[in-house]
Design a protein around this motif. Sequence first.
Motif, PDB file in Angstrom:
ATOM      1  N   VAL A  48       0.776  -1.241   0.289  1.00  0.00           N
ATOM      2  CA  VAL A  48       0.096  -0.027   0.172  1.00  0.00           C
ATOM      3  C   VAL A  48       0.530   1.282  -0.055  1.00  0.00           C
ATOM      4  CG1 VAL A  48      -1.965  -0.925   1.323  1.00  0.00           C
ATOM      5  CG2 VAL A  48      -0.346   0.166   2.121  1.00  0.00           C
ATOM      6  N   SER A  49       0.123   2.532  -0.301  1.00  0.00           N
ATOM      7  CA  SER A  49       0.505   3.402  -0.149  1.00  0.00           C
ATOM      8  C   SER A  49       0.039   4.322   1.046  1.00  0.00           C
ATOM      9  CB  SER A  49       0.623   4.889  -1.620  1.00  0.00           C
ATOM     10  OG  SER A  49       1.418   5.477  -0.874  1.00  0.00           O
ATOM     11  N   ALA A  50      -1.075   3.746   1.298  1.00  0.00           N
ATOM     12  CA  ALA A  50      -1.881   4.166   2.454  1.00  0.00           C
ATOM     13  C   ALA A  50      -2.883   3.451   2.302  1.00  0.00           C
ATOM     14  CB  ALA A  50      -2.124   6.292   1.718  1.00  0.00           C
ATOM     15  N   LEU A  51      -3.075   3.809   4.351  1.00  0.00           N
ATOM     16  CA  LEU A  51      -4.105   2.150   4.300  1.00  0.00           C
ATOM     17  C   LEU A  51      -4.411   2.567   4.973  1.00  0.00           C
ATOM     18  CD1 LEU A  51      -4.777  -0.607   4.688  1.00  0.00           C
ATOM     19  CD2 LEU A  51      -3.071  -0.587   6.658  1.00  0.00           C
ATOM     20  N   LYS A  52      -6.552   2.921   4.387  1.00  0.00           N
ATOM     21  CA  LYS A  52      -7.686   3.350   4.347  1.00  0.00           C
ATOM     22  C   LYS A  52      -8.532   2.564   4.601  1.00  0.00           C
ATOM     23  CE  LYS A  52      -4.962   8.072   2.727  1.00  0.00           C
ATOM     24  NZ  LYS A  52      -5.421   9.743   2.475  1.00  0.00           N
ATOM     25  N   SER A  53      -8.780   1.624   3.996  1.00  0.00           N
ATOM     26  CA  SER A  53     -10.015   0.974   4.059  1.00  0.00           C
ATOM     27  C   SER A  53      -9.513  -0.096   5.096  1.00  0.00           C
ATOM     28  CB  SER A  53      -9.415   0.194   2.069  1.00  0.00           C
ATOM     29  OG  SER A  53      -8.510  -1.161   2.340  1.00  0.00           O
TER      30      SER A  53
END
Length: 311
Positions: A48-53
């Motif tokens: 991931v680049s950003a884990l938002k889910s």
Amino acid sequence: MALLIEIGHNGWYSEEDLAAQFRALDPAADIRTTAAPGNLDEVTVLAVSALKSDLPTQLPNLQLVQKLGAGVETIVNHPSLAPHVRVARLKPEEPAREIAQYCLAYVLRGTRNMDYHEKAQARALWDPVAPRRPADTTVGVLGLGHIGGLTAGLMRDMGFQTMGWSRTPKEIAGVTCLSGDHGLNGLLSSSDYVCAILPSTAETRNLLDAERLAHMKEGATLINAGRGDLIDEQALASALYQRRPGHAVLDVLRHEPLPEDNPLWKHPCVTITPHVSGWHLGDALGDVLENLRRLTAGADLLHEVDRARGY
């Protein structure tokens, strides 16, 4: 064992582009995207680049979250990430150099009077102004890790008086290295340019609050290419009118994308760029595949993160 890519935001590589690059490096690797994830039971690595889910809750055999970059603040305390899942980050050379060059670009923009000359051109005004010599200019770097150390070295090699600050003492040839609260205040009060390249941790969040910003040298420029939550943005907006700092260059913000109604967009002493200081992953793509292989083999991972410490 499969690797699933979830970028987590727009405006960077697409999942398909990254998957194609991974497959080119290792055609035998099982690389998937969220558009075609296959059997989720087979996924052991989430990149991931950003884990938002909440995707980790759908991956019963997840063993590793691989950050496609350096900052892991969206991962280490994510509520959907089970305690046993490991986290690793990248320490790539190419984006580290890009971040250092980004900081240098804005330091040179100031010392070479670029803003002044652009405004003079708009008025058809021929007004030579002497640039500031690097030897008479102090650049401070907050954070002396992989990226910050490279940035400090670049400033030093360009002839600037260079200072650096870190939580714990460090030594870099030709750089005045400071640590602790007293050292931080000393760097802020001495530097014409402050380049912030710190991770997001419990110790760094709001590090540059109203009290700390008041220590900055009058008219100095603050360049943040680390993490947005380093700076108390409301305090910064007020501090700019006191000229401590005199200008802020922000490549990272607390909320990205920055909402259209955020007053920082129109602040006369703020320059905003959309998180572009470090872009390309370069040879670090190979490290992601290496961690996939190491995980399969039960070997030590590259650049594993201490989830409790946040880096």
